[in-house]
Design a protein around this motif. Structure first.
Motif, mmCIF file in Angstrom:
data_model
loop_
_atom_site.group_PDB
_atom_site.id
_atom_site.type_symbol
_atom_site.label_atom_id
_atom_site.label_comp_id
_atom_site.label_asym_id
_atom_site.label_seq_id
_atom_site.Cartn_x
_atom_site.Cartn_y
_atom_site.Cartn_z
ATOM 1 N N UNK B 102 36.868 -3.659 -43.523
ATOM 2 C CA UNK B 102 36.245 -3.371 -44.816
ATOM 3 C C UNK B 102 35.193 -2.272 -44.677
ATOM 4 N N UNK B 103 34.396 -2.352 -43.598
ATOM 5 C CA UNK B 103 33.379 -1.308 -43.412
ATOM 6 C C UNK B 103 34.028 0.041 -43.189
ATOM 7 N N UNK B 104 35.084 0.071 -42.373
ATOM 8 C CA UNK B 104 35.771 1.341 -42.118
ATOM 9 C C UNK B 104 36.305 1.931 -43.413
ATOM 10 N N UNK B 105 37.026 1.084 -44.155
ATOM 11 C CA UNK B 105 37.642 1.551 -45.401
ATOM 12 C C UNK B 105 36.593 2.101 -46.352
ATOM 13 N N UNK B 106 35.544 1.291 -46.582
ATOM 14 C CA UNK B 106 34.558 1.726 -47.571
ATOM 15 C C UNK B 106 33.792 2.944 -47.092
ATOM 16 N N UNK B 107 33.473 2.999 -45.786
ATOM 17 C CA UNK B 107 32.668 4.152 -45.384
ATOM 18 C C UNK B 107 33.502 5.427 -45.398
ATOM 19 N N UNK B 108 34.799 5.316 -45.108
ATOM 20 C CA UNK B 108 35.637 6.515 -45.222
ATOM 21 C C UNK B 108 35.698 6.976 -46.684
ATOM 22 N N UNK B 184 34.071 1.564 -56.245
ATOM 23 C CA UNK B 184 32.710 2.073 -56.349
ATOM 24 C C UNK B 184 32.438 3.153 -55.318
ATOM 25 N N UNK B 185 33.013 2.970 -54.117
ATOM 26 C CA UNK B 185 32.766 3.978 -53.080
ATOM 27 C C UNK B 185 33.454 5.290 -53.424
ATOM 28 N N UNK B 186 34.648 5.211 -54.008
ATOM 29 C CA UNK B 186 35.374 6.433 -54.349
ATOM 30 C C UNK B 186 34.668 7.207 -55.455
ATOM 31 N N UNK B 187 33.864 6.496 -56.253
ATOM 32 C CA UNK B 187 33.160 7.190 -57.319
ATOM 33 C C UNK B 187 31.675 7.352 -56.997
ATOM 34 N N UNK B 188 31.370 7.354 -55.697
ATOM 35 C CA UNK B 188 29.996 7.631 -55.253
ATOM 36 C C UNK B 188 28.965 6.616 -55.720
ATOM 37 N N UNK B 189 29.381 5.386 -55.981
ATOM 38 C CA UNK B 189 28.402 4.398 -56.396
ATOM 39 C C UNK B 189 28.208 3.334 -55.331
ATOM 40 N N UNK B 190 28.670 3.636 -54.103
ATOM 41 C CA UNK B 190 28.532 2.661 -53.028
ATOM 42 C C UNK B 190 27.102 2.585 -52.532
ATOM 43 N N UNK B 191 26.940 1.920 -51.416
ATOM 44 C CA UNK B 191 25.621 1.682 -50.853
ATOM 45 C C UNK B 191 24.980 3.003 -50.427
#
Lengths: 342, 336
Positions: B102-108, B184-191
């Motif tokens: 999950x961390x890999x996917x989201x951080x990529x 959210x990560x793909x739209x720049x709203x992640x952590x």
């Protein structure tokens, strides 16, 4: 349009000028997007093309901001003015309650207001200390000495150790409080608490106590302060490495002492980063998981008594306070910051 | 005739005498500065390392040693039993793997999206640019708590303009899957995405514009310029953003608690519930005595093992990638 034909009252003038302003903005915003050879020849310029490409690049952000930020924000602002009840299978039901939730957060809940003021004072002291300490550490790490790489690795550890769960994990549990209570008792009994005894010594010898209390609080919180300064150290370090060597050489030739070149070169060159770091520190401090205000917001959101109205009112109050502090800080600091142009 | 100069090696004191005491003063000053610096660095490093060492030593102690006041730092016998308890309690291999992917996917996703956006901000002029950049800064400042409840509701009944309801007849429940994360990560709203956009933009702004102009003259399209010319140079800063994202995602509780309630076991969630779980297992052993509490020292020991296990992969990762951090961030420049 001929102005003399219009009724030249105050409202007429206002209408006229606001219409012009709105039209100007609309034209500015939509020029790159309306293809029309006749009415909008500017569409075909390089400038418009670049604007279109730029918008395309930041489109993910715009979408995300509107959907995942603005929408929920408006919703939570709405919730903070409502009485919210959770109905099984239907979601949230709201009734308008004006400022009741805010009243509740500030006057009825017996923790929130005190926590808020406590956190703000702690934030002021700690972020000042964090900035100073991280600058000193970055300054040292920028010099040549044996074991510098090892030191750099170690000083990065706080970034890992103070993130997410790891930050408050052992101070949030009841067992920790129990242990802390015990060890404080033991220390009080055996009298080995160095900073406390030093404080006693100073206050009995008649040195002003108010300032010293702040200083001693900082010393007691030094671990927290170091833990909060991981990123700041890296940012300051990067700034220090960016200062051209030639400046120091010139200063040396002119006969500057080390202290003078620090005051006249190092500090001014790094001062823009002071702004960035200060803002980051304040935000970081306000957003911490083990922050007392965050805890009381979480309490109303997840654990004790679930009341989305009160929790959104609290987070909006908190948000307003943090924005105010960031605004004040950046206003004050940006006066004194100078930018170096090559 | 050529005169030959003879350089003789003079002793320190001789040199000092000739310079009128300046050399001695200078050497002494340098020595004192280096001693003070060493003390400072050592003290601060020790302060950071010490809790880790104590945790590590504590984790090797058998339970009896915790209550024995004659045992301070060094355990009487070294045991790995505590580790196996914690690994069992936190469902370790499983939750570690889940956290990893999950961390890999989201951080990529985060890095891809933020790089694009940052490039747009750094290199193109468009209407309302300042406004949108202010919005980027705002996303860093807004506490996630303020929007979490309505985000939860949104993802629990997910729908895009009513299309999904039209096709499937019902809205989707995305809670408990990593999809909200990814969206959210793909739209720049992640952590902390605002921070990465800021860092990357600073980097891209400092790249000379003539590079792109040359590429344009040679017939390079926008995407090709970005992929072939800007990206390879930006790799170090992108990698360090990726590492930041990975580290913060790895230890994040907020999104994990909100969106991955129980279907995936995530390290962060497991870690924060070690104490209660252990108490529950003990209560099971003591046969239904619900009020069983764990001794504080014991539960602290278990928690610190959890912390060590959780932080260990990150520390190893950092040791390998450490040179990227400072170097690449120093490239982002000092200008706001």
């Amino acid at each position: 349009m001929n102005r003399t034909e219009q009724n030249s009252s105050f409202w007429g003038d206002l209408w006229y000028s606001s219409k012009r302003a709105v039209l100007k903005v609309v034209k500015y915003v939509f020029t790159p997007f309306i293809p029309s050879k006749k009415h909008n020849p500017e569409y075909y310029t390089m400038k418009s093309r670049n604007a279109r490409i730029g918008i395309l690049f930041i489109l993910p952000f715009i979408l995300g901001f509107l959907v995942f930020m603005v929408r929920p924000l408006i919703q939570s602002l709405w919730l903070s003015f409502c009485n919210v009840t959770v109905v099984q299978g239907k979601g949230l039901q709201t009734t308008w309650a004006a400022f009741d939730n805010y009243y509740y957060a500030l006057r009825v809940d017996n923790n929130f207001a005190t926590n808020l003021t406590d956190e703000i004072t702690r934030m002021l002291v700690n972020s000042f200390a964090t900035l100073v300490l991280s600058f000193v550490i970055a300054f040292i790490l920028n010099q040549q000495f044996k074991g510098r790489t090892v030191a750099r690795v170690i000083f990065f550890l706080p970034v890992i150790l103070s993130s997410g769960v790891l930050s408050g994990i052992d101070s949030n549990t009841e067992s920790y409080n129990l242990m802390m209570g015990m060890s404080a008792d033991v220390a009080a009994a055996s009298g080995v608490n160095l900073s406390a005894s030093l404080q006693d010594l100073l206050s009995t010898s008649g040195v002003g106590s108010g300032v010293f209390e702040v200083v001693f609080n900082m010393i007691d919180a030094i671990y927290d302060i170091i833990m909060a300064s991981g990123i700041q150290i890296i940012v300051f370090l990067s700034g220090l490495q960016n200062i051209p060597r030639s400046l120091y050489e010139a200063a040396d030739v002119e006969g500057c002492t080390g202290w003078e070149s620090f005051c006249k070169i190092t500090f001014p060159m790094v001062s823009p980063l002071l702004l960035v770091n200060g803002i980051y520190t304040i935000i970081d401090f306000f957003m911490k998981n083990d922050n007392a205000v965050m805890e009381s917001i979480n309490e109303y959101m997840y654990t004790k008594k679930i009341d989305y109205g009160v929790s959104s009112a609290m987070s909006w109050l908190y948000f307003a306070v943090s924005i105010a502090f960031i605004g004040i800080f950046s206003f004050i600091v940006s006066r004194g910051v100078n930018y170096y142009e090559d | 005739m050529k005169t030959e100069r003879v350089y003789t090696k003079r002793s320190f004191w001789e040199l000092n005498r000739r310079s009128g005491g300046y050399l001695l003063r200078k050497t002494l000053k340098a020595k004192i500065v280096s001693i003070v610096r060493w003390l400072l660095v050592f003290g601060l490093c020790f302060m950071i390392i010490q809790p880790l060492i104590i945790r590590f030593v504590n984790s090797l102690k058998p339970e009896i040693d915790l209550y024995d006041s004659t045992v301070k730092l060094v355990p009487r016998t070294v045991t790995l039993e505590n580790y196996s308890i914690v690994l069992g309690l936190t469902d370790m291999p499983n939750s570690m793997l889940n956290t990893l992917w999950i961390s890999l996917l989201t951080s990529i996703c985060q890095v891809v999206a933020t790089t694009l956006v940052a490039y747009g901000f750094a290199r193109y002029d468009f209407p309302l640019k300042k406004f949108w950049f202010a919005c980027v800064i705002a996303t860093i400042v807004i506490p996630p708590q303020a929007i979490s409840s309505s985000l939860y509701n949104y993802f629990a009944r997910f729908d895009i303009l009513g299309i999904i309801k039209l096709i499937k007849g019902n809205t989707l429940n995305l809670i408990g899957s990593p999809t909200p994360y990814v969206l959210m990560c793909l739209t720049c709203m992640g952590l902390k995405d605002g921070l990465y956009i800021y860092m990357l933009r600073q980097y891209f702004r400092n790249v000379p514009k003539s590079l792109e102009e040359a590429a344009f003259m040679d017939g390079c399209g926008t995407m090709k310029t970005f992929l072939r010319i800007m990206l390879p140079d930006a790799m170090p800063i992108i990698i360090s953003c990726f590492l930041f994202a990975f580290v913060w995602q790895w230890t994040d509780v907020f999104y994990a608690r909100n969106f991955l309630t129980s279907s995936y076991s995530i390290l962060a969630n497991q870690l924060s519930s070690i104490e209660t779980k252990f108490a529950r297992t003990l209560a099971g052993v003591v046969q239904g005595n619900a009020s069983t509490t764990v001794a504080p020292a014991r539960s602290q020991q278990l928690i610190s093992i959890g912390v060590l296990v959780c932080a260990c992969p990150l520390i190893v990762l950092y040791l390998f990638a450490q040179r990227f951090f400072v170097e690449s961030i120093s490239m982002t420049g000092t200008k706001m």
